[in-house]
Write an enzyme that holds these catalytic residues in place. Sequence first.
Site, PDB file in Angstrom:
ATOM      1  N   HIS A   1      -0.627  -2.298   8.028  1.00 39.64           N
ATOM      2  CA  HIS A   1      -0.170  -3.254   7.280  1.00 39.64           C
ATOM      3  C   HIS A   1       0.375  -4.211   8.179  1.00 39.64           C
ATOM      4  O   HIS A   1       0.566  -5.509   7.890  1.00 39.64           O
ATOM      5  CB  HIS A   1       1.047  -3.028   6.142  1.00 39.64           C
ATOM      6  CG  HIS A   1       0.402  -2.215   5.101  1.00 39.64           C
ATOM      7  ND1 HIS A   1      -0.052  -1.176   4.782  1.00 39.64           N
ATOM      8  CD2 HIS A   1      -0.179  -3.015   3.871  1.00 39.64           C
ATOM      9  CE1 HIS A   1      -0.726  -0.762   3.724  1.00 39.64           C
ATOM     10  NE2 HIS A   1      -0.885  -1.949   3.261  1.00 39.64           N
TER      11      HIS A   1
ATOM     12  N   GLU B   1      -8.955   3.830  -4.534  1.00 39.61           N
ATOM     13  CA  GLU B   1      -8.823   4.297  -2.982  1.00 39.61           C
ATOM     14  C   GLU B   1      -8.483   5.310  -2.591  1.00 39.61           C
ATOM     15  O   GLU B   1      -8.202   5.769  -1.631  1.00 39.61           O
ATOM     16  CB  GLU B   1      -7.391   3.131  -2.659  1.00 39.61           C
ATOM     17  CG  GLU B   1      -6.306   3.512  -3.411  1.00 39.61           C
ATOM     18  CD  GLU B   1      -5.346   2.474  -2.920  1.00 39.61           C
ATOM     19  OE1 GLU B   1      -5.275   1.764  -2.066  1.00 39.61           O
ATOM     20  OE2 GLU B   1      -4.278   2.655  -3.866  1.00 39.61           O
TER      21      GLU B   1
ATOM     22  N   ASP C   1      -7.249   2.212   2.301  1.00 39.63           N
ATOM     23  CA  ASP C   1      -7.158   3.464   1.949  1.00 39.63           C
ATOM     24  C   ASP C   1      -8.259   4.632   1.893  1.00 39.63           C
ATOM     25  O   ASP C   1      -8.446   5.620   2.297  1.00 39.63           O
ATOM     26  CB  ASP C   1      -5.974   3.742   0.775  1.00 39.63           C
ATOM     27  CG  ASP C   1      -4.779   3.438   1.276  1.00 39.63           C
ATOM     28  OD1 ASP C   1      -4.251   4.106   2.338  1.00 39.63           O
ATOM     29  OD2 ASP C   1      -4.167   2.804   0.582  1.00 39.63           O
TER      30      ASP C   1
HETATM   31  C1  PEP Z   1      -6.289  -0.733   0.347  1.00 38.28           C
HETATM   32  O1  PEP Z   1      -5.904   0.415   0.567  1.00 38.28           O
HETATM   33  O2  PEP Z   1      -7.443  -1.105   0.653  1.00 38.28           O
HETATM   34  C2  PEP Z   1      -5.416  -1.715  -0.454  1.00 38.28           C
HETATM   35  C3  PEP Z   1      -5.938  -2.833  -0.621  1.00 38.28           C
HETATM   36  O3  PEP Z   1      -4.079  -1.351  -0.406  1.00 38.28           O
HETATM   37  P1  PEP Z   1      -3.130  -1.445   1.096  1.00 38.28           P
HETATM   38  O4  PEP Z   1      -4.034  -1.955   2.241  1.00 38.28           O
HETATM   39  O5  PEP Z   1      -1.546  -2.319   0.784  1.00 38.28           O
HETATM   40  O6  PEP Z   1      -2.816  -0.020   0.918  1.00 38.28           O
HETATM   41 MG    MG Z   2      -4.168   1.089  -0.553  1.00 42.37          MG
END
Ligand code: PEP
Ligand code: MG
Length: 582
Positions: A194, A436, A460
Amino acid sequence: MKRIAGLPASQGYAKGEIVLWRSTSGLLERETGLTPEQEEEKFQGALNLYGVQLKDLDQALDSKPDVDHSQEREMIRVYQMFLGDEFLWDKVRKAIREENLGAAFAVSRECKKMCDTFSMVEDPYLRERAADIRHVGDALVNLLAGRKETLAAAVSSREDVVVVADDLSPMVTMQLDKTKLRALITEEGGVTSHTAILAKSMGIPALVGTAGILQVAREGEEILVDGNAGVAILSPSEEERNRFFKKMEQMVQEERIYQEVAGRPSITRDGRTIQVNINIGDQESLAGLSEACWDGVGLFRTEFLFLGRTEAPDEETQYAIYREVAQQAGEREVIIRTLDIGGDKEIPYLGLPKEENPFLGYRAIRICLERPDIFLPQLRALLRAAVYGNIKIMFPMVVKTEEILAARRLLQEAKDQLRQEGLPFREDLPVGIMIETPAAVLLSDMLAQQVDFFSIGTNDLIQYTTASDRLNERVQSLYDSMNLSVLRSIALTVKNAHKQGIPVGICGEMASESPLLPLWVALEVDELSVVPSQVGKVKYLIGHLDPEHSRQALEMAMKADTIQPVKELLSQLTAATRERTP
Ligand code: PEP
Ligand code: MG
């Protein structure tokens, strides 16, 4: 001149001055050649100094008597209480004396242990104190490590900063001054952490997995960051600088072309519209964007509203934010994801237990279903805000139908409460889920019967499908968006969604990976959600790709046994499309 390679986590070029940062997790057990007695003395000095700093802070509040400082004063009082907690500090002294540890390391370790203990108690007030202990511990570690300022203060006090760190949490990254920050480089981490996603949203380059950079980089040193090639050049030569500026200029020109199409609808050459939405983490992200440049919000990561605070935003605060975004979007859809905490998004004040495998543990919908005290205020805020725009709600990390049913029951409870209280809300709020996990992919035919839409969270999905931690730099070569199993999973999900007649989007970082766009066009994905800076490029490629070539590439990807030929074909297709630039 020194050249260091890393993994390109966010594209772009930047030039700046290095600010070095070692997070507390990067502390060495012993850094100095001091004796335990000297370390203990140093520790006592830090305790005293921090006590003085808190007193100064308290007195400084007196200079603004017309402002309500009750919250700050309460915080200072709690910090002072922990500072006087000899039980904790005796443990630190003992660790220094008996285990021969450095003071900074001992403070960090003992405070972490204490935090973990507080996180597990039932009483919510005590649970929230875990964050206070962490704050006090971090402040002491800063003093002991000779840091006069926090990273946020260091960035704010300089111009054109490139932060070079061992690791950066999303919480720390969010607090950095965007007007000063030019790039981020970390030794650890993966391309879809993130922190990397935050860098993308800020439109700055980021490198992760840049092993050894802390050993060679110097504070204040000039650095060039190439986020496309994944290279950092420290103390560049004149020749290197010129080459770098040429590449930068080229990128600016490409950007100009993309910006021209960013405000137009995104239509394939065979006439199909693919909506290009944006991913956001707060309401402010919309402020600097041109109105025409987004077809909607495809992913609002609401957990970012919870980071960088000392307590959870209440229902009214959340309601005001969701309402503002919905109003700004007008008729455009705004897909708001319910809290996806856990994994690398740790929120200390919620007092959640520490885990060995946080990505496989207690996160997202799993927490929300067990914590109506957190979930219901969010659901209520969303239902109320939906009166003002086209809000859709989305649940993350689903692995079975029962979770959707349970979440829907809580949604119904929120509606019943609002009805009883006479508060206006939207009854028919559309509900979607993120796909995911491999479980969700395999059940996608069933799950599609329960919801109004799917959004594929590829960040994910890659990590769970390939069993490679998205934060671990050592397995980034396995964490591959083009692993054939990932491509097949996406194809299966799209097929099952369409069979059930519901739309399906992609909101992970794969949505904007140029070489993959032929696949999204051929699969007839309905929507792509990307960081705002990628909208123009994605729309441009969608509008210029040859549909027949895209179909051939998809067919090849679905039949392939090794990925290399598919990768080559896909890059040729996108490169050829870019060359057809008018
Ligand atoms: C993902 O997992 O692709 C997603 C968009 O959520 P995050 O990156 O916040 O886990
Ligand atoms: Mg995610």
